[in-house]
Design a protein around this motif. Structure first.
Motif, PDB file in Angstrom:
ATOM      1  N   SER A 296     -15.774 -79.614 -36.012  1.00 39.00           N
ATOM      2  CA  SER A 296     -16.506 -79.446 -34.759  1.00 39.00           C
ATOM      3  C   SER A 296     -15.752 -78.430 -33.909  1.00 39.00           C
ATOM      4  O   SER A 296     -14.598 -78.131 -34.178  1.00 39.00           O
TER       5      SER A 296
ATOM      6  N   PHE B 178     -25.840 -73.162 -25.546  1.00 38.02           N
ATOM      7  CA  PHE B 178     -26.376 -74.372 -26.159  1.00 38.02           C
ATOM      8  C   PHE B 178     -27.526 -74.041 -27.110  1.00 38.02           C
ATOM      9  O   PHE B 178     -27.577 -74.538 -28.231  1.00 38.02           O
TER      10      PHE B 178
ATOM     11  N   LEU C  67     -26.322 -72.079 -30.316  1.00 37.32           N
ATOM     12  CA  LEU C  67     -25.669 -72.912 -31.321  1.00 37.32           C
ATOM     13  C   LEU C  67     -26.590 -74.006 -31.862  1.00 37.32           C
ATOM     14  O   LEU C  67     -26.435 -74.431 -33.008  1.00 37.32           O
ATOM     15  N   GLU C  68     -27.569 -74.414 -31.084  1.00 36.00           N
ATOM     16  CA  GLU C  68     -28.558 -75.353 -31.604  1.00 36.00           C
ATOM     17  C   GLU C  68     -29.315 -74.719 -32.761  1.00 36.00           C
ATOM     18  O   GLU C  68     -29.589 -75.369 -33.772  1.00 36.00           O
TER      19      GLU C  68
ATOM     20  N   PHE D  22     -26.075 -77.035 -34.384  1.00 34.81           N
ATOM     21  CA  PHE D  22     -25.064 -77.770 -33.622  1.00 34.81           C
ATOM     22  C   PHE D  22     -25.694 -78.494 -32.439  1.00 34.81           C
ATOM     23  O   PHE D  22     -26.513 -77.927 -31.715  1.00 34.81           O
TER      24      PHE D  22
ATOM     25  N   VAL E 115     -17.181 -70.197 -34.603  1.00 39.94           N
ATOM     26  CA  VAL E 115     -18.236 -71.049 -35.173  1.00 39.94           C
ATOM     27  C   VAL E 115     -18.453 -70.704 -36.647  1.00 39.94           C
ATOM     28  O   VAL E 115     -18.557 -71.586 -37.495  1.00 39.94           O
TER      29      VAL E 115
ATOM     30  N   VAL F  62     -16.976 -78.612 -23.857  1.00 40.35           N
ATOM     31  CA  VAL F  62     -18.221 -78.819 -24.588  1.00 40.35           C
ATOM     32  C   VAL F  62     -17.855 -79.032 -26.046  1.00 40.35           C
ATOM     33  O   VAL F  62     -17.209 -78.179 -26.660  1.00 40.35           O
TER      34      VAL F  62
ATOM     35  N   HIS G  68     -24.582 -80.633 -28.836  1.00 41.87           N
ATOM     36  CA  HIS G  68     -23.469 -80.468 -27.889  1.00 41.87           C
ATOM     37  C   HIS G  68     -23.390 -81.652 -26.933  1.00 41.87           C
ATOM     38  O   HIS G  68     -24.383 -82.319 -26.667  1.00 41.87           O
TER      39      HIS G  68
ATOM     40  N   PHE H 125     -19.175 -79.197 -29.679  1.00 42.82           N
ATOM     41  CA  PHE H 125     -20.288 -78.818 -30.546  1.00 42.82           C
ATOM     42  C   PHE H 125     -20.050 -79.456 -31.909  1.00 42.82           C
ATOM     43  O   PHE H 125     -19.014 -79.226 -32.531  1.00 42.82           O
ATOM     44  N   THR H 126     -21.005 -80.273 -32.342  1.00 34.91           N
ATOM     45  CA  THR H 126     -20.910 -80.920 -33.649  1.00 34.91           C
ATOM     46  C   THR H 126     -22.157 -80.579 -34.466  1.00 34.91           C
ATOM     47  O   THR H 126     -23.247 -80.401 -33.903  1.00 34.91           O
ATOM     48  N   ARG H 127     -21.972 -80.500 -35.753  1.00 32.77           N
ATOM     49  CA  ARG H 127     -23.113 -80.182 -36.626  1.00 32.77           C
ATOM     50  C   ARG H 127     -24.091 -81.353 -36.628  1.00 32.77           C
ATOM     51  O   ARG H 127     -23.708 -82.499 -36.766  1.00 32.77           O
ATOM     52  N   ASN H 128     -25.382 -81.000 -36.491  1.00 32.06           N
ATOM     53  CA  ASN H 128     -26.411 -82.038 -36.560  1.00 32.06           C
ATOM     54  C   ASN H 128     -27.248 -81.903 -37.816  1.00 32.06           C
ATOM     55  O   ASN H 128     -28.184 -82.653 -38.021  1.00 32.06           O
TER      56      ASN H 128
END
Length: 171
Positions: free
Chosen positions: A36, A49, A52-53, A57, A28, A71, A59, A73-76
């Motif tokens: 991602s 979750f 990483l949130e 990120f 990460v 799973v 998910h 994981f994308t950047r938000n």
């Protein structure tokens, strides 16, 4: 997946008894802003979750077969102010060296969540400039967020016998 997705399969690590948390967090931290992470695991990694949130990120999890999960994981763009920083081992060791002494906590041969409870109880009464050297049977994944919330950092190292030692100090 496109070339902006980094795939990490941790099924073999877990089958071999290796805890993949550090490997995941290294991956990460190495992601470029446009990348991602596609994590493949033998179970839905729900505790990951929230971790990483905090790092910004979102998910999407899906079971791809019995006991096999993907799973994404994308950047938000929403990084929490409580985000845990994962410094490299050299940086952590230099910080740990500033502690004058360590109290040892043997939390081996205890069923979860007792190892974490025992370690957190020791931290509650910890004198200044003193750290904790905690011995556990498993890598204490759920402990890291608790340490951060209490103003501590920890570095865990696997031992040759398969046990773990976590050095904990104040931030």
């Amino acid at each position: 997946m496109n070339k902006e997705t980094v795939t990490l399969d941790v099924r073999e690590d877990l089958r071999s008894g290796r805890e993949p948390f550090s490997k995941i967090m290294r991956t990460v931290s190495d992601l470029q802003p446009e990348q991602s992470l596609l994590l493949i695991a033998p179970f839905e990694p729900v505790p990951l979750f929230a971790v990483l949130e905090e790092q910004g990120f979102a998910h999407e999890a899906s079971e791809i077969g019995k006991g096999h999960w993907e799973v994404l994981f994308t950047r938000n763009g929403k990084i929490s102010e409580n985000a845990v920083n994962f410094p490299d081992a050299g940086e952590q060791k230099s910080n740990i060296a500033k502690v004058d002494q360590f109290i040892e906590v043997d939390a081996r041969r205890l069923e979860p969540p007792q190892p974490m409870v025992k370690i957190l109880e020791a931290l509650a009464a910890l004198p200044e400039r003193t750290g904790v050297r905690a011995f556990t049977d498993r890598r204490p994944l759920h402990l890291y967020a608790q340490l951060e919330a209490r103003g501590f950092t920890g570095q865990t190292e696997e031992q040759t016998d398969g046990s773990f030692i976590t050095h904990i100090r104040r931030n």
